[in-house]
Design a protein around this motif. Structure first.
Motif, PDB file in Angstrom:
ATOM      1  N   GLN A 115       8.321   5.160 -10.084  1.00 58.15           N
ATOM      2  CA  GLN A 115       8.151   5.878  -8.774  1.00 58.15           C
ATOM      3  C   GLN A 115       9.602   6.077  -7.953  1.00 58.15           C
ATOM      4  O   GLN A 115       9.792   6.950  -7.275  1.00 58.15           O
ATOM      5  CB  GLN A 115       7.435   4.861  -7.912  1.00 58.15           C
ATOM      6  CG  GLN A 115       6.093   4.801  -8.252  1.00 58.15           C
ATOM      7  CD  GLN A 115       4.797   4.304  -7.288  1.00 58.15           C
ATOM      8  OE1 GLN A 115       4.834   4.730  -6.170  1.00 58.15           O
ATOM      9  NE2 GLN A 115       4.276   3.117  -7.824  1.00 58.15           N
ATOM     10  N   TYR A 163       4.467  -3.150 -12.512  1.00 62.54           N
ATOM     11  CA  TYR A 163       3.822  -2.441 -11.641  1.00 62.54           C
ATOM     12  C   TYR A 163       3.733  -3.031 -10.052  1.00 62.54           C
ATOM     13  O   TYR A 163       4.145  -4.227 -10.100  1.00 62.54           O
ATOM     14  CB  TYR A 163       2.177  -2.293 -11.899  1.00 62.54           C
ATOM     15  CG  TYR A 163       2.062  -1.521 -13.412  1.00 62.54           C
ATOM     16  CD1 TYR A 163       2.021  -0.146 -13.021  1.00 62.54           C
ATOM     17  CD2 TYR A 163       2.163  -2.029 -14.310  1.00 62.54           C
ATOM     18  CE1 TYR A 163       1.832   0.789 -14.128  1.00 62.54           C
ATOM     19  CE2 TYR A 163       2.042  -1.193 -15.443  1.00 62.54           C
ATOM     20  CZ  TYR A 163       1.864   0.082 -15.371  1.00 62.54           C
ATOM     21  OH  TYR A 163       1.775   0.886 -16.601  1.00 62.54           O
ATOM     22  N   SER A 207       0.914  -1.314   0.053  1.00 60.76           N
ATOM     23  CA  SER A 207       0.004   0.159  -0.140  1.00 60.76           C
ATOM     24  C   SER A 207       0.866   1.138   0.039  1.00 60.76           C
ATOM     25  O   SER A 207       0.370   2.344  -0.061  1.00 60.76           O
ATOM     26  CB  SER A 207      -0.993  -0.144   1.158  1.00 60.76           C
ATOM     27  OG  SER A 207      -0.318   0.147   2.373  1.00 60.76           O
ATOM     28  N   SER A 208       1.975   0.986   0.198  1.00 63.00           N
ATOM     29  CA  SER A 208       3.084   2.234   0.124  1.00 63.00           C
ATOM     30  C   SER A 208       3.508   2.795  -1.214  1.00 63.00           C
ATOM     31  O   SER A 208       4.191   3.565  -1.380  1.00 63.00           O
ATOM     32  CB  SER A 208       4.042   2.017   0.840  1.00 63.00           C
ATOM     33  OG  SER A 208       3.700   1.753   2.524  1.00 63.00           O
ATOM     34  N   PHE A 209       2.942   2.029  -2.181  1.00 70.09           N
ATOM     35  CA  PHE A 209       3.453   2.119  -3.560  1.00 70.09           C
ATOM     36  C   PHE A 209       2.260   2.423  -4.361  1.00 70.09           C
ATOM     37  O   PHE A 209       1.120   2.068  -4.223  1.00 70.09           O
ATOM     38  CB  PHE A 209       4.140   1.162  -4.379  1.00 70.09           C
ATOM     39  CG  PHE A 209       5.559   0.868  -4.200  1.00 70.09           C
ATOM     40  CD1 PHE A 209       6.409   1.841  -5.052  1.00 70.09           C
ATOM     41  CD2 PHE A 209       6.005   0.294  -3.430  1.00 70.09           C
ATOM     42  CE1 PHE A 209       7.715   1.836  -4.958  1.00 70.09           C
ATOM     43  CE2 PHE A 209       7.414   0.064  -3.107  1.00 70.09           C
ATOM     44  CZ  PHE A 209       8.588   0.950  -4.132  1.00 70.09           C
ATOM     45  N   ASN A 210       2.283   3.611  -5.040  1.00 76.65           N
ATOM     46  CA  ASN A 210       1.017   4.034  -5.954  1.00 76.65           C
ATOM     47  C   ASN A 210       0.791   2.799  -6.800  1.00 76.65           C
ATOM     48  O   ASN A 210       1.589   2.484  -7.818  1.00 76.65           O
ATOM     49  CB  ASN A 210       1.339   5.204  -6.842  1.00 76.65           C
ATOM     50  CG  ASN A 210       0.163   5.612  -7.349  1.00 76.65           C
ATOM     51  OD1 ASN A 210      -0.822   4.938  -7.855  1.00 76.65           O
ATOM     52  ND2 ASN A 210      -0.016   6.926  -7.750  1.00 76.65           N
ATOM     53  N   PRO A 211      -0.455   2.208  -6.845  1.00 79.68           N
ATOM     54  CA  PRO A 211      -0.611   0.929  -7.721  1.00 79.68           C
ATOM     55  C   PRO A 211      -0.684   1.371  -9.240  1.00 79.68           C
ATOM     56  O   PRO A 211      -0.547   0.234  -9.999  1.00 79.68           O
ATOM     57  CB  PRO A 211      -1.875   0.503  -7.292  1.00 79.68           C
ATOM     58  CG  PRO A 211      -2.828   1.756  -6.669  1.00 79.68           C
ATOM     59  CD  PRO A 211      -1.452   2.494  -6.224  1.00 79.68           C
ATOM     60  N   SER A 212      -0.709   2.388  -9.839  1.00 78.60           N
ATOM     61  CA  SER A 212      -0.972   2.696 -11.145  1.00 78.60           C
ATOM     62  C   SER A 212       0.399   3.317 -11.672  1.00 78.60           C
ATOM     63  O   SER A 212       0.165   3.550 -12.885  1.00 78.60           O
ATOM     64  CB  SER A 212      -2.319   3.513 -11.330  1.00 78.60           C
ATOM     65  OG  SER A 212      -1.956   4.587 -10.789  1.00 78.60           O
ATOM     66  N   ILE A 213       1.445   3.110 -11.100  1.00 73.23           N
ATOM     67  CA  ILE A 213       2.643   3.552 -11.654  1.00 73.23           C
ATOM     68  C   ILE A 213       3.654   2.418 -11.590  1.00 73.23           C
ATOM     69  O   ILE A 213       3.640   1.997 -10.507  1.00 73.23           O
ATOM     70  CB  ILE A 213       3.263   5.107 -11.055  1.00 73.23           C
ATOM     71  CG1 ILE A 213       2.073   6.253 -11.267  1.00 73.23           C
ATOM     72  CG2 ILE A 213       4.352   5.551 -11.629  1.00 73.23           C
ATOM     73  CD1 ILE A 213       2.325   7.395 -10.379  1.00 73.23           C
ATOM     74  N   HIS A 257       1.684  -4.378  -8.210  1.00 76.67           N
ATOM     75  CA  HIS A 257       0.986  -5.523  -8.100  1.00 76.67           C
ATOM     76  C   HIS A 257       1.569  -6.861  -8.535  1.00 76.67           C
ATOM     77  O   HIS A 257       1.238  -8.120  -8.505  1.00 76.67           O
ATOM     78  CB  HIS A 257      -0.260  -5.786  -8.351  1.00 76.67           C
ATOM     79  CG  HIS A 257      -0.653  -5.398 -10.036  1.00 76.67           C
ATOM     80  ND1 HIS A 257      -0.497  -4.264 -10.782  1.00 76.67           N
ATOM     81  CD2 HIS A 257      -0.941  -6.539 -11.129  1.00 76.67           C
ATOM     82  CE1 HIS A 257      -0.521  -4.574 -12.052  1.00 76.67           C
ATOM     83  NE2 HIS A 257      -0.720  -5.902 -12.234  1.00 76.67           N
ATOM     84  N   GLN A 258       2.776  -6.707  -9.545  1.00 75.71           N
ATOM     85  CA  GLN A 258       3.474  -7.763 -10.105  1.00 75.71           C
ATOM     86  C   GLN A 258       4.588  -8.307  -9.271  1.00 75.71           C
ATOM     87  O   GLN A 258       5.313  -9.143  -9.550  1.00 75.71           O
ATOM     88  CB  GLN A 258       3.807  -7.208 -11.599  1.00 75.71           C
ATOM     89  CG  GLN A 258       2.600  -7.011 -12.487  1.00 75.71           C
ATOM     90  CD  GLN A 258       3.019  -6.371 -13.917  1.00 75.71           C
ATOM     91  OE1 GLN A 258       3.539  -5.379 -13.583  1.00 75.71           O
ATOM     92  NE2 GLN A 258       2.840  -7.053 -14.586  1.00 75.71           N
TER      93      GLN A 258
END
Lengths: 327, 435, 339
Positions: free
Chosen positions: B151, B220, B140-146, B222-223
């Motif tokens: 980042q 990303y 949750s500390s990374f922006n999921p869409s970048i 989530h990967q």
């Protein structure tokens, strides 16, 4: 899955929906009481004449033959002949379409340009006057019937103060644009002065809706850990807001906007009525009252296709913003 | 404690012995009487209360406590990331930085500047090159869409631009706004980060031990797996080459085997770069393994601090003893672990009262514990201090409070009715053991 | 279903959110006005008095050119003079072109709006929720078919579809006697309540898809919950599971959507009657359409019913926001299909 395949899948789904739309519109006539012949034939028509008309309309054929004939006709751009107006239905429908598209696009531009900054300001200055102003506006905006808003705008700005012309389309955008290319701005001015009130009327609900969604979405996103982490790594606040939070805010906003597009088109119908705007909406109401089936069916199908097309664009935008969709 | 060999000793502390090592290092941060409060609708929450401690060059300082003890808020207060309705209300954070001291003589004392006296924009420029932080949950500390690489490149880019144009407001805002966001979205191949920064991001990913960094940079969040993502977050935190890295429960969300890898990585990086780490955790095993010095926090206060040996071998505060008692000791397995009775207390100002906050759970509570104790010097190294009368004199059973003094036998009630957000998710003592 | 926590959240939101109170007050007031319309309305909303046409509302006056014939020196002359007409307490909100009392019409209009809003939503819910639950719970073909059908439905704007259906199917209404008038408690008021049957049916038909979508989504997620799996592994029948587990857990979002839909349907109804597709003339939308042709001389005829719509819809939206914030059903901005 690549972006291309995703898009292809969406387009195929869209084709399926359009087929469903055509079928539903075709069947509409058969679940409606009353014989279409009654609306075409003179009141004192003989039985013979009535049968002749029915044959001409193809009504004596079995249902599936009528269906396939209609379908193949549509593929060739033939929506049927409107006896009531004495013209091909497609000619009328496509003549009216640009006015509606102009109105819808203008309203969308008004809505997007106003709502996103408003929502962001509202969220980042929570509990400050700007926020209260924006939330009040958006509550009013989603609660006001747009036809009444249009009438009120006419009352104040046209009847009382004569700032804007009372309704009617001044000049098609294409003509205004051609004039502009020739260095003549008066066409554009005329176009703008006529479209301003209808566009505001139609755009207000959407502006309010997107403002609300953007505000609550931004508040959500700004409270998330990744925003704190972004701040911790030292990037400027504007970057945190726009590049990180707003981007993720827009993802669900876009979904809802796609779902609510029907509201925009429905709103266009009634806005056209208020401002005498000669678009598809006015045509639909006329066709319903006159039972002018070819025009009614053609208009409904064009509206349905428009909705499907815009939704494909919206989904493509969604996939562009949210990489998780494509996977 | 001496299991940490002095391999990383640098020229200025080369003469230090293992025991005196910490003394010879100079302070980088001096936190004095720092208080942070949250002004919620239920009332004022004293999340951090008059906290003082030092962070020295090249050391790992541990802050340990239960959930809701204020340790994370302390960390956020250091780098000015406390969010509304919270606010740092008093205290000083002295940071050794001669350049800043020269530029802002009003806020300076010798080489140190008080961060809280600096203008906000200057304070913010310190995030990255001076302080950096890694968080508990990497997902949750990374922006999921970048992409992850992007980042990290962003963090590099900020420093690059700031260096090109030192400490001007312009360089921090960098002209980025809504218009720029839309333009970047519409125009292809136009972005905030420079290719140079992206290359640096790949280097950083490689340094934290991510295989195929070039390829992974384009993926990303989530990967990524949790452990890989935590490595990436560390890489991101290193982008500005910080003096102090604050690690807020960096291993809590990870599998046990991955935890050890991440801790080793942090220690290696600290050795290489000689930065200081503030390690916030509820895990005494992590503290024992990593830290030079320790602060024990309870109810927003530092209740005991000292070297690792002070706190682990000669604990004074009954709370510290309780924490240590809840760890299984393999050499001498007790039949049962000793849990600390009761719950984390409410931090609501109106409910706190003027007594030792631990008295209601303390097995050695005495009548004098009904007044708030000051910090006493304790036996052990010079810097061993405890906010407990037992540091001053021994336990006197005749002065003991009756068992049901704090409302029947259920001191737990105070914790449960707490409306403080942080206390709520720490309903039970959650001090855990090492792997 | 209604856990203590839910009640606590509702209470907290109620205490902290004064807008929720405004919303509830507005809604309760509108419902009372609609129910007790025969007692509150000063006049029969249908009775005309052409002499009193276009009277301005309180606080306003209008000037009118009155022409009269006079004999001056034995010769007939047409004299035109400007007359100022002031508002009177007899008609606090003025009158329309037919001299009907605007206040009474607005009060009776509330009945139509709320009837259509409530029953339209109820029927949409009764169609949409079972279909959605079954589709989401059984998944597979049923689900696919429903989703494709929903896609087709959504491709037609609800207002356009409603206009087409009402226009084509007729504007059937049915009447039930007004109990207060039947009991002789409110003499002189209209004896029956006109219920626009086609409009209610059509409005439900064009909006049930929203309920089906939400119910389906809930069923899909509840289906995956451990306790549902446990119930199924113990041999509970599908019907039992849907009835006992899936439905109760889907109620919150459906309730919140239902609230928002009432507002959306009231807007839809007013749009339909504005366009002339309604069975009754006692409707805010109809009055706005009347006033629209007369903006220059009697602006209030169009303005006042619109304000009534805005107040009602704001009230319902505020209640919806309150429920949404307190119950947090995770709807986002999904719901609603306004006109």
């Amino acid at each position: 899955m690549s972006f291309g395949r995703f898009l292809l899948k969406r387009v195929l789904q869209g084709v399926l929906v359009v087929w469903g739309v055509i079928t539903a519109v075709f069947l509409l006539r058969f679940i409606t009481p009353g014989n279409p012949v009654d609306f075409v034939a003179p009141l004192d028509a003989s039985q013979e004449l009535r049968q002749q008309i029915a044959a001409e309309l193809g009504l004596d054929q079995p249902l599936y033959i009528q269906y396939f004939e209609y379908l193949f006709g549509l593929l060739q751009g033939d929506m049927g002949y409107s006896y009531l107006s004495g013209q091909e239905a497609s000619v009328i429908v496509f003549n009216r379409l640009p006015a509606t598209v102009e109105l819808a696009v203008a309203a969308t531009i008004v809505a997007v340009v106003l709502s996103i900054p408003l929502g962001v300001i509202s969220a980042t200055r929570r509990h400050q006057p700007a926020d209260y102003g924006a939330t009040t506006f958006s509550l009013l905006g989603i609660s006001t019937p747009n036809f009444w808003l249009g009438i009120m705008l006419l009352l104040v700005l046209s009847v009382q103060f004569d700032v804007f012309p009372v309704g009617r389309r001044g000049i098609p955008f294409v003509d205004a644009f051609t004039l502009l290319l020739q260095g003549n701005v008066s066409g554009m001015q005329l176009w703008l002065s006529h479209i301003a009130l209808p566009a505001i009327t139609l755009g207000t609900y959407f502006t309010a809706l997107i403002t609300r969604l953007t505000r609550s979405g931004m508040l959500d996103e700004l409270g998330k850990s990744y925003v704190r982490a972004a701040r911790a790594k030292g990037i400027p606040e504007t970057l945190v807001r726009y590049r990180h939070a707003l981007r993720n805010t827009l993802i669900p906003v876009i979904t809802v906007v796609g779902l609510q597009l029907g509201t925009l088109i429905g709103g266009a119908v009634i806005t056209e009525q208020v401002f005498n705007w000669p678009g598809l909406g006015l045509e639909v109401i006329g066709a319903v009252n006159a039972r002018d089936w070819p025009i009614l069916q053609g208009s409904l199908i064009v509206i349905g296709i428009g909705f499907v097309l815009v939704n494909i664009v919206v989904d493509a935008l969604y996939a562009y913003l949210d990489p998780r969709v494509v996977d | 404690m001496s299991e940490r060999n002095s391999v990383e000793e640098t020229a200025d502390s080369a003469s230090a012995t293992t025991d005196g090592r910490t003394d010879s290092r100079s302070d980088l941060l001096r936190v004095r009487d720092l208080s942070t409060r949250f002004f919620t609708e239920e009332g004022q929450v004293n999340a951090v209360e008059s906290v003082s401690f030092d962070v020295r060059d090249g050391e790992i300082l541990g802050i340990v406590g239960e959930s809701g003890s204020g340790k994370s808020v302390t960390a956020l207060s250091l780098i000015d990331l406390v969010e509304s309705p919270g606010r740092v209300t008093s205290g000083q954070v002295w940071y050794r930085n001669p350049d800043l001291a020269e530029e802002f003589p009003d806020a300076a004392d010798g080489e140190f500047v008080d961060l809280r006296e600096l203008p906000t924009r200057v304070r913010r420029t310190l995030r990255g090159p001076s302080f950096s932080m890694i968080f508990q949950d990497p997902m949750s500390s990374f922006n999921p869409s970048i992409t992850v690489g992007e980042q990290i490149a962003e963090a590099v880019e900020v420093q690059r631009r700031a260096n090109a144009n030192p400490r001007s407001t312009r360089s921090r805002t960098q002209g980025y706004g809504l218009g720029r966001f839309i333009l970047d979205g519409v125009v292809p191949n136009r972005d905030y980060t420079d290719p140079e920064s992206s290359r640096r991001a790949v280097e950083l990913l490689e340094q934290v031990g991510i295989p195929d960094p070039e390829q992974r940079a384009d993926e990303y969040p989530h990967q990524f797996s949790g452990g890989m993502l935590q490595r990436a977050m560390i890489a991101q935190a290193l982008a500005g080459e910080p003096d102090v890295l604050i690690a807020d429960e960096p291993t809590t969300a990870l599998d046990v085997t991955i935890q050890a890898q991440i801790l080793n990585l942090l220690r290696d990086l600290q050795d290489e770069r000689n930065m200081s780490i503030v390690m916030i955790t509820h895990d005494l095993g992590v503290i024992a393994r990593m830290c030079d010095r320790v602060c024990v926090m309870y109810a927003g206060e530092v209740v005991e601090r000292g070297t690792l040996a002070d706190v682990f071998d000669r604990p004074v505060h009954p709370y510290t003893e309780g924490l240590l008692g809840s760890i299984p000791d393999l050499d001498d397995p007790a039949p049962r672990l000793q849990p600390i009775e009761g719950n984390v207390p409410s931090l609501l100002d109106s409910e706190m009262g003027d007594r030792c906050y631990f008295a209601d759970r303390c097995p050695k509570a005495m009548s004098e514990c009904l007044t708030h104790p000051p910090e006493f010097d304790a036996a052990g190294s010079e810097e061993h201090r405890a906010r407990c009368v037992l540091a001053d004199h021994d336990y006197d059973p005749s002065e003991a409070l009756p068992e049901d003094f704090f409302g029947g036998g259920s001191p737990a009630e105070t914790g449960v009715t707490s409306t403080d957000q942080q206390a709520e998710d720490g309903a039970t003592s959650e001090v855990s053991q090492d792997d | 279903m209604v856990s203590p926590r839910t009640v606590r959240n509702l209470k907290r939101e109620w205490r902290d959110n004064w807008l929720a109170k405004v919303g509830v007050v507005l809604v309760v007031a509108m419902v009372l006005v609609a129910v007790f319309a025969p007692f509150i309305a000063p006049y029969n909303p249908r009775s005309q008095s052409l002499d009193d046409n276009r009277l301005p509302p309180m606080g306003f006056s209008k000037t009118e050119n009155q022409t009269s014939s006079e004999f001056v020196d034995g010769e007939a002359q047409v004299v035109s003079e400007e007359v100022t007409i002031n508002a009177t307490w007899d008609h606090p909100l003025g009158t329309n072109q037919l001299g009907q009392d605007m206040l009474s019409r607005v009060i009776y209009g509330a009945r139509t709006s709320l009837l259509v809003g409530f029953f339209g939503t109820l029927f949409a819910m009764l169609i949409g929720v079972p279909i959605g639950l079954v589709a989401g719970y059984s998944r597979g073909r049923v689900d696919d078919a429903l989703m494709r059908f929903a896609d087709v439905m959504l491709a037609f704007p609800s207002l356009v579809l409603a206009v087409a259906l009402v226009g084509l199917w007729g504007r059937a209404t049915f009447r039930i006697p007004d109990p207060f008038v039947a009991l002789g408690l409110a003499p002189g008021m209209p004896g029956s309540v006109v219920i626009p049957g086609t409009v209610i049916a059509v409005v439900a038909l064009v909006t049930w898809v929203w309920f089906a979508r939400v119910a389906r989504g809930e069923a899909l997620s509840v289906r995956e919950e451990e306790y549902v799996k446990a119930a199924r592994s113990l041999g509970a029948s599908d019907r039992f599971v849907v009835w006992k587990h899936v439905l109760p857990n889907s109620l919150t979002p459906i309730l919140v959507l239902g609230t928002i839909q009432i507002a959306a349907i009231i807007l839809l109804e007013s749009a339909l009657s504005f366009l002339g597709f309604s069975g009754t003339t006692l409707s805010w939308g109809f009055d706005i359409a009347q006033g629209r042709d007369d903006l220059a001389t009697a602006w209030w005829v169009a303005t006042i019913p619109g304000l009534a719509i805005v107040l009602t819809v704001i009230g319902i939206n505020l209640v919806g926001d309150w429920l949404r914030d307190a119950l947090d059903p995770g709807l986002g901005g999904e719901g609603g299909s306004g006109a």
